[in-house]
Design a protein around this motif. Sequence first.
Motif, PDB file in Angstrom:
ATOM      1  N   UNK A  74     -10.606  -1.530   7.854  1.00  0.00           N
ATOM      2  CA  UNK A  74     -11.801  -0.692   7.816  1.00  0.00           C
ATOM      3  C   UNK A  74     -11.619   0.620   7.086  1.00  0.00           C
ATOM      4  N   UNK A  75     -10.422   1.208   7.182  1.00  0.00           N
ATOM      5  CA  UNK A  75     -10.180   2.519   6.584  1.00  0.00           C
ATOM      6  C   UNK A  75      -9.132   2.489   5.480  1.00  0.00           C
ATOM      7  N   UNK A  76      -8.299   1.458   5.468  1.00  0.00           N
ATOM      8  CA  UNK A  76      -7.205   1.373   4.503  1.00  0.00           C
ATOM      9  C   UNK A  76      -5.943   1.990   5.069  1.00  0.00           C
ATOM     10  N   UNK A  77      -4.812   1.570   4.527  1.00  0.00           N
ATOM     11  CA  UNK A  77      -3.513   2.040   5.020  1.00  0.00           C
ATOM     12  C   UNK A  77      -3.357   3.548   4.873  1.00  0.00           C
ATOM     13  N   UNK A  78      -3.977   4.116   3.853  1.00  0.00           N
ATOM     14  CA  UNK A  78      -3.885   5.558   3.621  1.00  0.00           C
ATOM     15  C   UNK A  78      -5.147   6.194   4.195  1.00  0.00           C
ATOM     16  N   UNK A  79      -5.074   6.510   5.497  1.00  0.00           N
ATOM     17  CA  UNK A  79      -6.238   7.060   6.195  1.00  0.00           C
ATOM     18  C   UNK A  79      -5.783   7.765   7.463  1.00  0.00           C
ATOM     19  N   UNK A 104       0.627   7.412   2.518  1.00  0.00           N
ATOM     20  CA  UNK A 104      -0.017   8.031   1.367  1.00  0.00           C
ATOM     21  C   UNK A 104       0.154   7.238   0.095  1.00  0.00           C
ATOM     22  N   UNK A 105      -0.345   7.835  -0.977  1.00  0.00           N
ATOM     23  CA  UNK A 105      -0.250   7.255  -2.317  1.00  0.00           C
ATOM     24  C   UNK A 105       0.679   8.165  -3.123  1.00  0.00           C
ATOM     25  N   UNK A 106       1.932   7.743  -3.270  1.00  0.00           N
ATOM     26  CA  UNK A 106       2.923   8.570  -3.958  1.00  0.00           C
ATOM     27  C   UNK A 106       2.882   8.401  -5.474  1.00  0.00           C
ATOM     28  N   UNK A 112      -6.960   5.767  -6.579  1.00  0.00           N
ATOM     29  CA  UNK A 112      -8.346   5.442  -6.908  1.00  0.00           C
ATOM     30  C   UNK A 112      -9.162   6.725  -6.808  1.00  0.00           C
ATOM     31  N   UNK A 113     -10.446   6.627  -7.089  1.00  0.00           N
ATOM     32  CA  UNK A 113     -11.306   7.806  -6.992  1.00  0.00           C
ATOM     33  C   UNK A 113     -11.336   8.335  -5.556  1.00  0.00           C
ATOM     34  N   UNK A 114     -11.428   7.430  -4.596  1.00  0.00           N
ATOM     35  CA  UNK A 114     -11.471   7.821  -3.181  1.00  0.00           C
ATOM     36  C   UNK A 114     -10.105   8.206  -2.632  1.00  0.00           C
ATOM     37  N   UNK A 115      -9.060   7.573  -3.160  1.00  0.00           N
ATOM     38  CA  UNK A 115      -7.696   7.815  -2.671  1.00  0.00           C
ATOM     39  C   UNK A 115      -6.778   8.053  -3.869  1.00  0.00           C
TER      40      UNK A 115
END
Length: 163
Positions: A74-79, A104-106, A112-115
């Motif tokens: 629902x939220x993604x791993x980075x949330x 996070x996204x290292x 992405x635009x959102x993450x």
Amino acid sequence: MFDHEMREAAERVLVACRKRKLKVVTAESCTGGLVAATLTAIAGSSDVVERGFVTYANEAKREMLGVPWDALLGHGAVSEPVARAMATGALTHSQADIAVSVTGVAGPGGGSEDKPVGLVHLAAVRTGHEPIVERHVFPGDRDVIRRVSVLTALAMLASLAER
């Protein structure tokens, strides 16, 4: 291997935890165990560091920490919900009193635009205390993002341990 700033941050956590007889557990994704490695770079840290979970894959987050699929899907791993669930799950699946999680996204890819690359969610929980939850978008390359994520996680642990 670990610079002066990282070692000082780790020492602060260890001193605060020793004072209160707290055990620490880590739950890490994008930092790949660097929070635990920084803590254990300090001789004698075994009286504080109980264990560390490196849960890079979603399935590992679910299996090892009990992160619910609805949070991951629902939220993604980075949330924030996943960071909270990782920290809570680390406490549940250990003998520790205080936990920190990092997801996070290292980069350099995967954003992405959102993450975007540099987005990191962290959570620190301690039995009987209000959790600390933070969201950051750190600038820099993969090494910089991971390093500042470790420093942030250690600062959160120290803050919660000193309460």
